[in-house]
Design an enzyme around this catalytic site. Structure first.
Site, mmCIF file in Angstrom:
data_model
loop_
_atom_site.group_PDB
_atom_site.id
_atom_site.type_symbol
_atom_site.label_atom_id
_atom_site.label_comp_id
_atom_site.label_asym_id
_atom_site.label_seq_id
_atom_site.Cartn_x
_atom_site.Cartn_y
_atom_site.Cartn_z
ATOM 1 C CB SER A 46 34.163 43.469 28.977
ATOM 2 O OG SER A 46 35.342 42.785 28.603
ATOM 3 C CE LYS A 94 38.480 43.748 31.278
ATOM 4 N NZ LYS A 94 36.910 43.712 31.118
#
Length: 192
Positions: A46, A94
């Site tokens: 990701s 993230k």
């Protein structure tokens, strides 16, 4: 018969000395992990290409509970990104896109994500990747952050949880720390 030191005091047994050293080293390691730095292994793509699956990140624990736009952070996603720690998805990595009080939108006419009306420059996105296929327009609540993976086509992030509890916003106090550097594998080690 016992062995005395030159000054008349008895020397501790070598096993006792070794045990004390091991206990002190373990205590030191735990203190470093809790207050200074902690390693995390990345299980998904990701955050590619900057962070690859299998990379081990060193997270700066002195920055826990804080977040600034553009930082790559590791946070505890329980109750927000993961229903429980039992599924192995407790910690997430993230990029912080917006923080409390900022308005984040997708997308501007040129396709860019904007924060308070200013288009984000995102040089870390993989070539040919759209900033987002999901449209949104929201204000991040105070004390929270809006986060996205760099590999937008392969990332579960704030965009996907807009209708979930918390609305995809993560409380900043859930931040474990800022991801400082890749420490493993050795061929990829370096600052982020």
């Amino acid at each position: 018969m016992s062995c005395d030191s030159v000054d008349g005091r008895r020397r501790p047994h070598p096993v006792v000395v070794a045990a004390v050293c091991v206990v002190l080293l373990l205590a030191g390691a735990l203190l470093v992990r809790h207050y200074v730095a902690q390693p995390f292994r990345v299980p998904s793509a990701s955050m590619a290409p900057a962070i690859q699956p299998g990379d081990v990140l060193l997270v700066d624990r002195s920055s826990r509970g804080t977040a600034e736009r553009g930082e790559i952070v590791v946070f505890d996603g329980r109750g927000y990104f993961a229903p429980s720690a039992a599924d192995g998805d407790r910690f997430w990595v993230k990029r912080v896109i917006a923080v409390g009080g900022e308005r984040v939108q997708c997308c501007a006419p040129d396709g860019a994500i904007t924060v308070d009306g200013v288009p984000l420059e995102e040089p870390y996105l993989p070539e040919g990747t759209a900033p987002s296929e999901i449209e949104f327009d929201l204000r991040v609540p105070e004390g929270h952050m809006f986060v996205l993976g760099d590999n937008r086509s392969d990332s579960t992030d704030s965009r996907h949880l807009l209708g979930a509890p918390g609305g995809g916003m993560i409380p900043v106090d859930r931040v474990v720390g800022e991801a400082d550097r890749i420490v493993w594998p050795l061929t990829r080690r370096g600052a982020l």
